[in-house]
Design an enzyme around this catalytic site. Sequence first.
Site, PDB file in Angstrom:
ATOM      1  CB  CYS A  46      -1.121   0.114   1.003  1.00 30.33           C
ATOM      2  SG  CYS A  46      -1.957  -1.409   1.650  1.00 30.33           S
ATOM      3  CB  CYS A 125      -3.217   6.730   3.084  1.00 28.07           C
ATOM      4  SG  CYS A 125      -2.567   8.369   2.520  1.00 28.07           S
TER       5      CYS A 125
END
Lengths: 149, 403
Positions: A46, A125
């Site tokens: 990610c 994030c």
Amino acid sequence: MSNEKIKPFAYTEIVKDHFLNPRNFLMGDEKNFTYDAKGTVGNPVCGDQMNMYLKISSRKNPETNESETYIKDIKWKTYGCASAIASTSALSELAKGKTLEEAEKISAKEICDFLGGLPEHKFHCSVLGHEALKDAIKNHQEKGSPKTP
Amino acid sequence: MIYLDSAATAPLLPCVKNAVSEILEKLARAEVGNASSLYSSGVYAKELIETAREKVARFLDASPSEIIFTSGGSESNNTVLKTFENKSVAVSAIEHPSVLRPAEAYAKNLTLLPVDKTGRLDLNFLENFLEKTPAFPNLISVMLANNELGVLEPITEVKKKLQRVLKLRKNPREKCPKFHSDLTQAVGKLPLSVKQLDLDYASFSAHKIGGPLGVGVLYIKSGSPYKPLLLGGEQENSRRAGTYNLPGIVGLGVACDYCFENRTWEIYEKKVKPLRDSLAKSLLEKIPTARLNTDLENSVPNILNLSFPAAEGESIQLYLDLNGVQVSTGSACASGSLEPSHVLMAIHHDPESAHNSIRFSLSLETSPADLEKVIATLPKIVYNLQQISTIKLKEPKKCLTKK
């Protein structure tokens, strides 16, 4: 402030400072630091991953005179963007010296506020370090009682 | 400031700046007007536009009537895909999003053509696909040079394969697919002729060759099907509605002329490629963990893409920026979409390589001293990020000091 200036750097000055001069990070191999508990969050796939390493000890609370476990020292490693590095650095400052109970309560918003704000899409994030911290505390509690100072 | 992101936007050429300023002055004095008006200031504007069109046509080796002015490469690409709405379309997997997204939105059947490890189109897959597909695609779109890697696509070979398979299939009703190429990263960097490349459609934008932002070109070979994207105006023979962007179009014409007259592709080959290659060599020497993503022997001369394991691209980008060097990255963090670069994913199938990638793109103005600065600062930046990274390097660097 009278008029808004265009910032040459996409982040606040505090973010920039923590990105350029990260506090409490663990340089090189994690064996370079003796720790009692480790926690992890995220995934290189990610683009962000954080490890937190805690040295945990106990002390007497001067008010209640009762024994409490606290984070005596904290180190971290981060793979990720500027905001990921800065937010983990900020968290390490927020958590150091706190009892485990207090440290567990540190939220993403608190880290974000400490840094003077982050761009919206970065908040979701890259502010993940508190999850790694919770993971470390959980791992520690599952492992057993803390070492005596 | 050392600017190494010319593939995003090249520095404005001084001759373009002067030409655009002159037009703005004339617009301020109402000496030129709306090119669609019939009075003298309108006619003058129209003349300026047609002169620019001739310059662009000469540069691309096309006829002026085959040139449409658009707002840029993205609009040009969108228009081509819109033309093939509800048709079968095949595009390379590493096209610019302004080809991929409209292809997904408009095409009835969409085939993504895979690339090899260098980003070059997999010709065996293509041949196999063309032989076995029940119906030939109506449009194939393959860029000439990729914007992230700089890799050159084998368009001539693709066209040869098309002709060969078409004969093999012996179906008289099947026509050769129309061919579109996004030339955005190739213009000015390579000698170009839409005739020699045998293209039906081509796109590019002015700001990659030192022209103004917000203006571009769509080449449509005479007789090729065409569906306008913008409706509601008679401009461009009703092929593209909207008031002419006069300063932009004039600037675009001047930029094309500059490339044509100076044969910039020769300067890129002679001056920029050796610089780019030596930057690659030095960085790979000083950062042994770095991975080269650009095929130096099959790419535009000005793009270099590298991945730095365990060091995230946006962090590298910002450290470089604070050291006065501007580059771009394929990292998800740096993009608005939070998705890693589809181009790096297509060649390495590994998100980490994409997150860790940095693109350096040089211009005719890049000096050896600019690159010395990168070589002097980048190894330390990467080393520091690798040291605080959670990712362990597969081949750890030697300790600089032994206890």
